[in-house]
Enzyme design. Structure first.
Site, PDB file in Angstrom:
ATOM      1  CG  ASP A 115      35.588  10.804 143.381  1.00 45.55           C
ATOM      2  OD1 ASP A 115      35.291  11.509 144.366  1.00 45.55           O
ATOM      3  OD2 ASP A 115      35.001  10.872 142.283  1.00 45.55           O
ATOM      4  CG  ASP A 121      35.896  13.456 140.612  1.00 45.70           C
ATOM      5  OD1 ASP A 121      36.953  12.928 140.201  1.00 45.70           O
ATOM      6  OD2 ASP A 121      34.773  13.052 140.271  1.00 45.70           O
ATOM      7  CG  ASP A 166      38.759  13.461 137.278  1.00 48.66           C
ATOM      8  OD1 ASP A 166      38.440  12.308 137.642  1.00 48.66           O
ATOM      9  OD2 ASP A 166      38.001  14.443 137.408  1.00 48.66           O
ATOM     10  CE1 TYR A 217      31.862   4.049 135.625  1.00 45.58           C
ATOM     11  CE2 TYR A 217      29.973   5.186 136.563  1.00 45.58           C
ATOM     12  CZ  TYR A 217      31.227   5.219 135.998  1.00 45.58           C
ATOM     13  OH  TYR A 217      31.859   6.412 135.828  1.00 45.58           O
ATOM     14  CE  LYS A 243      35.991   7.922 134.451  1.00 44.07           C
ATOM     15  NZ  LYS A 243      35.365   8.564 135.585  1.00 44.07           N
TER      16      LYS A 243
HETATM   17  P1  13P Z   1      34.576  10.158 138.367  1.00 50.09           P
HETATM   18  O1  13P Z   1      34.972   8.717 138.115  1.00 50.09           O
HETATM   19  O2  13P Z   1      35.697  11.088 138.146  1.00 50.09           O
HETATM   20  O3  13P Z   1      33.921  10.298 139.697  1.00 50.09           O
HETATM   21  O4  13P Z   1      33.534  10.558 137.258  1.00 50.09           O
HETATM   22  C1  13P Z   1      32.309   9.943 137.155  1.00 50.09           C
HETATM   23  C2  13P Z   1      31.740  10.336 135.840  1.00 50.09           C
HETATM   24  O5  13P Z   1      31.884   9.612 134.884  1.00 50.09           O
HETATM   25  C3  13P Z   1      31.056  11.625 135.734  1.00 50.09           C
HETATM   26  O6  13P Z   1      30.598  11.878 134.451  1.00 50.09           O
HETATM   27 MG    MG Z   2      33.525  11.541 141.157  1.00 50.27          MG
HETATM   28 MG    MG Z   3      37.483  11.223 139.110  1.00 52.20          MG
END
Ligand code: 13P
Ligand code: MG
Ligand code: MG
Ligand code: 13P
Length: 369
Positions: free
Chosen positions: A14, A55, A134, A232, A235
């Site tokens: 990402d 994303d 995702d 964090y 993810k």
């Molecule tokens: P990503 O890990 O896809 O960037 O999402 C972060 C998230 O939890 C948005 O709610």
């Molecule tokens: Mg993201």
């Molecule tokens: Mg993502």
């Protein structure tokens, strides 16, 4: 002369998205593509394909350098880094989110991106499916991969195709213990389920044919972003490569593994459970409560590492009923708001405000008499 082995490397990160954690920006993907295309022109890679899972930017490359190759990883990292710089310039949300280190140090592992790589001798026809998800985590692949390679109620070929009848070997990672174990299906079927049903602790890393000539059947990315970053930072949305047909499950059996819309972790702030919805690329954007968690799949045929155009496998009304079920489950789960099991249990919320809240209330907790 031994036949040339082809490697498929699927590396993702990402690096920023439009208007929140929704989907990648075409302009940024074009920047990433320039570097990857230069790698093809120079002869380092044979072929490539870029796409997005929400994303996350996905880079699929074919080459003859084997897995964990420094030049291949550097190419992907440089491409993603240039994309991240462009994402910063455009003010994208979470620009460079998954690139945790500035200087490349030999392998993308531990640097933020996820990677699934598989090396084998091509069959005369070589169909495979590349999956990218995702708003979820590597354990999301346990259920479908288990069903595809071990469950005859999913994969008819396990019963009726002589080439599949011996079953498959599963390499399972204990991601917190940093250990791995090889289990045979169907011989150790219940042991296998005991482990991989615990999706937060054990993940299927690889599946192998028992026919050594066929070799690896599937590989899943298992990077744990929070373990790398210490807090964090988004993810570890996972990817997988699954080979199909002629000694492996048929493509339809591979895709059937995703027909339930099974529950996975990682939705909204990485802290909620939700159904994994199979989507075509045109729906590969996460807008409902930043989700629901989504999976994209592109099927390819390949000859000497050259790819055909991709088949967008979930772009078919045959998946509408799965999507509808997912949205029914979404409405049902959302009504739980911040309550478990929609929200994840405390052990999975380690990197949220929960420890801060507990710390603040520490002196007010009294023993129960
Ligand atoms: P990503 O890990 O896809 O960037 O999402 C972060 C998230 O939890 C948005 O709610
Ligand atoms: Mg993201
Ligand atoms: Mg993502
Ligand atoms: P093979 O052509 O790989 O034997 O598979 C037959 C098939 O796809 C039936 O669904």
């Amino acid at each position: 002369m031994a036949p040339v082995k082809i490697t498929i490397s699927l590396i993702k990160a990402d690096i920023g998205s439009i208007g929140g954690h929704t989907r990648t920006c075409d302009g940024v993907t074009d920047i990433v593509r320039q570097t990857v295309a230069a790698g093809q022109k120079s002869g380092l890679i044979i072929d490539y394909k870029l796409w997005n899972a929400g994303d996350d930017t996905e880079i699929l490359m074919t080459h003859t350098k084997g897995v964990d190759n420094e030049e291949i990883h550097r190419l992907a990292y440089n491409a993603l880094k240039k994309g991240a710089d462009s994402a910063h310039e455009r003010g994208l949300y979470g620009a460079g989110q998954d690139l945790l280190k500035d200087a490349f140090s030999g392998n993308v592992r531990g640097m933020g991106p996820g990677a699934a790589e598989i090396e084998f001798e091509e069959r005369p026809a070589e169909p495979f499916v590349a999956f990218a998800a995702d708003k979820t985590a590597p354990g999301a692949f346990n259920y479908p991969i288990f069903r595809i390679f071990a469950d005859p109620f999913n994969t008819a070929g396990l019963v009726i195709d002589q080439k599949l009848h011996d079953g498959f070997n599963f390499e399972v990672y204990d991601i917190k213990g940093n250990k791995k174990v090889l289990l045979q299906a169907p011989q150790e079927y219940y042991d296998l389920v005991a482990l991989v049903g615990a999706t937060e602790d054990y993940v299927i890393k690889r599946v192998f044919s028992k026919d050594e000539k066929l070799g690896p059947a599937a590989v899943i990315s298992t990077e744990k972003l929070y373990a790398v970053a210490g807090k964090y930072v988004g993810k570890d949305d996972p990817v997988a490569i699954v080979r199909a047909q002629s000694g492996f499950p048929a493509t339809g059996e591979v895709l059937e593994g995703f027909a339930l819309g099974h529950l996975v972790t990682g939705w909204m702030r990485g802290s909620h459970n939700g159904p994994l919805m199979p989507v075509p690329l045109r729906y590969s954007q996460c807008t409902r409560f930043d989700g629901p968690p989504r999976i994209t799949g592109l099927a390819f045929s390949m000859k000497n590492g050259r790819l055909t155009e991709p088949l967008d496998v979930f772009d078919d009304p045959a998946w509408d009923s799965t999507r509808e079920r997912c949205m029914y489950v979404v409405d049902y789960l959302r009504r739980h708001g911040p309550f478990e099991p929609h929200r994840l249990p405390p052990a999975s919320m380690e990197y949220t405000t929960l420890p801060v809240v507990l710390d603040r209330l520490k002196s007010r907790f009294k023993p129960i008499k």
